[in-house]
Scaffold this motif. Sequence first.
Motif, PDB file in Angstrom:
ATOM      1  N   GLU A  85      21.861  56.706   8.598  1.00  0.00           N
ATOM      2  CA  GLU A  85      21.158  55.917   9.601  1.00  0.00           C
ATOM      3  C   GLU A  85      20.099  56.689  10.395  1.00  0.00           C
ATOM      4  O   GLU A  85      19.550  56.153  11.364  1.00  0.00           O
ATOM      5  N   LEU A  86      19.798  57.927  10.016  1.00  0.00           N
ATOM      6  CA  LEU A  86      18.704  58.643  10.673  1.00  0.00           C
ATOM      7  C   LEU A  86      17.398  57.913  10.394  1.00  0.00           C
ATOM      8  O   LEU A  86      17.075  57.629   9.231  1.00  0.00           O
ATOM      9  N   ARG A  87      16.661  57.621  11.445  1.00  0.00           N
ATOM     10  CA  ARG A  87      15.400  56.892  11.335  1.00  0.00           C
ATOM     11  C   ARG A  87      14.419  57.445  12.372  1.00  0.00           C
ATOM     12  O   ARG A  87      14.827  58.082  13.342  1.00  0.00           O
ATOM     13  N   PRO A  88      13.110  57.153  12.225  1.00  0.00           N
ATOM     14  CA  PRO A  88      12.157  57.572  13.260  1.00  0.00           C
ATOM     15  C   PRO A  88      12.475  56.982  14.639  1.00  0.00           C
ATOM     16  O   PRO A  88      12.123  57.578  15.651  1.00  0.00           O
ATOM     17  N   ASN A  89      13.144  55.845  14.680  1.00  0.00           N
ATOM     18  CA  ASN A  89      13.493  55.247  15.969  1.00  0.00           C
ATOM     19  C   ASN A  89      14.980  55.369  16.285  1.00  0.00           C
ATOM     20  O   ASN A  89      15.471  54.721  17.210  1.00  0.00           O
ATOM     21  N   TRP A  90      15.707  56.215  15.527  1.00  0.00           N
ATOM     22  CA  TRP A  90      17.156  56.313  15.740  1.00  0.00           C
ATOM     23  C   TRP A  90      17.681  57.606  15.128  1.00  0.00           C
ATOM     24  O   TRP A  90      17.523  57.850  13.936  1.00  0.00           O
ATOM     25  N   ASN A  91      18.290  58.444  15.952  1.00  0.00           N
ATOM     26  CA  ASN A  91      18.881  59.697  15.485  1.00  0.00           C
ATOM     27  C   ASN A  91      20.341  59.722  15.910  1.00  0.00           C
ATOM     28  O   ASN A  91      20.632  59.786  17.114  1.00  0.00           O
ATOM     29  N   PRO A  92      21.275  59.659  14.968  1.00  0.00           N
ATOM     30  CA  PRO A  92      22.698  59.678  15.342  1.00  0.00           C
ATOM     31  C   PRO A  92      23.093  60.879  16.197  1.00  0.00           C
ATOM     32  O   PRO A  92      24.017  60.783  17.013  1.00  0.00           O
ATOM     33  N   LEU A  93      22.410  61.996  16.036  1.00  0.00           N
ATOM     34  CA  LEU A  93      22.735  63.174  16.843  1.00  0.00           C
ATOM     35  C   LEU A  93      22.316  62.993  18.305  1.00  0.00           C
ATOM     36  O   LEU A  93      22.712  63.781  19.162  1.00  0.00           O
ATOM     37  N   ASP A  94      21.529  61.959  18.588  1.00  0.00           N
ATOM     38  CA  ASP A  94      21.057  61.716  19.949  1.00  0.00           C
ATOM     39  C   ASP A  94      21.981  60.827  20.761  1.00  0.00           C
ATOM     40  O   ASP A  94      21.748  60.606  21.946  1.00  0.00           O
ATOM     41  N   ILE A  95      23.031  60.299  20.130  1.00  0.00           N
ATOM     42  CA  ILE A  95      23.926  59.412  20.862  1.00  0.00           C
ATOM     43  C   ILE A  95      24.595  60.182  21.983  1.00  0.00           C
ATOM     44  O   ILE A  95      25.186  61.234  21.773  1.00  0.00           O
ATOM     45  N   GLN A  96      24.514  59.638  23.175  1.00  0.00           N
ATOM     46  CA  GLN A  96      25.092  60.309  24.334  1.00  0.00           C
ATOM     47  C   GLN A  96      26.513  59.816  24.588  1.00  0.00           C
ATOM     48  O   GLN A  96      26.948  58.790  24.052  1.00  0.00           O
ATOM     49  N   PHE A  97      27.234  60.539  25.438  1.00  0.00           N
ATOM     50  CA  PHE A  97      28.601  60.132  25.769  1.00  0.00           C
ATOM     51  C   PHE A  97      28.610  58.747  26.427  1.00  0.00           C
ATOM     52  O   PHE A  97      29.497  57.935  26.207  1.00  0.00           O
ATOM     53  N   SER A  98      27.650  58.479  27.244  1.00  0.00           N
ATOM     54  CA  SER A  98      27.495  57.165  27.867  1.00  0.00           C
ATOM     55  C   SER A  98      26.104  56.665  27.535  1.00  0.00           C
ATOM     56  O   SER A  98      25.148  57.426  27.551  1.00  0.00           O
ATOM     57  N   THR A  99      25.982  55.409  27.219  1.00  0.00           N
ATOM     58  CA  THR A  99      24.691  54.869  26.822  1.00  0.00           C
ATOM     59  C   THR A  99      23.633  55.156  27.880  1.00  0.00           C
ATOM     60  O   THR A  99      23.819  54.873  29.053  1.00  0.00           O
TER      61      THR A  99
END
Length: 586
Positions: free
Chosen positions: A96-110
């Motif tokens: 699911e890595l995309r230019p508008n979405w990086n799974p590694l960027d998910i934070q503990f709280s939205t």
Amino acid sequence: MSNNKLFYRCLFAILLVTSCQKNPLDIMPDGRLTLEQVFADELMASEYLNTIYDNVNPYGTAYNYFTLLAGFSDEAHDNDFPQDMGRPPSRWYNGELRPNWNPLDIQFSTGSTDSETNGNYYRKNWAGIRQTNIFLAYINTTPYANPQVKARLVAEAKVLRAFLYWELIKMYGGMPVVDKPFTADFQFESLPRQTFQECVAFIKQNCDEAIAEQYFPYRITTEPERGRFTKAVAHSIRSQALLFAASPLWNAGDDQNRWVEAAEAAKQSLEALQANNYVLHPDYESYFYGRTDISVNPSDKETIFEIKPYRAHEFSHLMFRMHAIPTLGGDKAGNSPSQELVDAYDMANGEPAITGYYDEDHLYPIINTTSGYDEANPYTDRDPRFYATVWYNNAYYGEINGQPYHIQSYLGGADGISSIMQRTGNGYYLRKFRDPKQLDPNTGTARFKKYRLGELYLNYAEAANEAYGPTPEVYQAINAIRDRVDMPQLPEGLGKAEMRERIHRERRVELAFEEHRFWDVRRWKILNMTDKLTTGMEWTKAGDSFTGRRIVTGRRKSWTDNHLIFPIPLGELTLMPLWEQNPGWD
């Protein structure tokens, strides 16, 4: 209000205004400080430098949901998969890595921008670079009672800038080289991207200048300064950057001069660090249980930089709870070492046990018949680093409440394989970083080590082998690492390709779970050979004996060539019309 609170409120206001493109000094008098006022005072100027560290990610267990980067590589299977498909590892495995979405960027709280979490890589690194440029532009006018302190801070800022640039380009590739603050009328969209090599040259320049500064220390020696960068950190950053710049991903023409430059820089760094009392820790296993002691002559002489927790998220606490053996407490199993990692460990006699696989699913290993490896007893007589890193079926854990305990990861065992996140999915649990005697999450002392001397040996060995072939110096560097754990020295007479394979294997086991493998397979351009799946071992118990079979734990979709370099975040790219997206992400 106390003076400290007043100071920090003023400083926070400065940071807010300097983040805008509008001239930060063009403000109405309202009690906020201007940059000229900040840098007219040595205390406030020094504190401004300290705030730049807020842009340094905490690494370690700070990936959502308290996972490790190893779980995004072939080192480990993250047991959030398949139960929780919303967690970053599951979404990574799903491609699911995309230019508008990086799974590694998910934070503990939205929406969180908490400095205790990893993420916001692009913006955090650029924010830190901007702040270092401001600091270096203004500090020259700051009067310091002790000019040696000022010289040290300038060097420290240059290492911070090098670090932030390095973390940025390692993920996204070449970026603009900016060494001065932007003016109020600067047209940001006109900034051209520069090459990876040009960025590395700038990183090297910053590190070289910091290393040359006589008042910049090699080691932190007082507790209040714990967590600050040093001359040793500059050596580490320079070594990593030059090694990557010489590697296949960034050196398509195999320019041998880049390997020579990387080898000579690593050699110089090793010699400088050794001359300044950096030594490999004598005990590989216990080294990862503790934190660095701060003194002129510490007992831990290997650690170069250790991540200091910002507030509550202590590394050892999270390792206990989030990468746990179910019968010994904790919230989930976390990262389970992969069968591929287990196979990478040599036998105790120094011979590789598994040299590859006959099939794409890694279920039929190619066994080195001269090694003594026994498929029925695969965990017998292995490299000591295996026992320091992996909990395997029937491994002796120690005494629990006065009774001996062996890991029960066989089917139906107390620690047995299951698809729930509290159990291993592949028959293994992570041992590294956690003392078996630690039976309470609050009693551990381990912290994540970002840089250590062992890596420098491996960097030198790899670069020197590519530059000059398997010279005696290459053997010496690798054997120093192996000697520490009483492993036999490498056999004489290896060719360049054979030595390369042994060095790659040595990096994999020595640096396991330390955030190197994820990047190594990219710079070597072998992602399509390593990251399609991970396997494990399913054990069945009958009486007192066990029978094992290899199983596929999970298949992945994040192995294609476009995953070698991350896409530039779409929101950032739209602001830079002259830029092209990274290959494969259009």
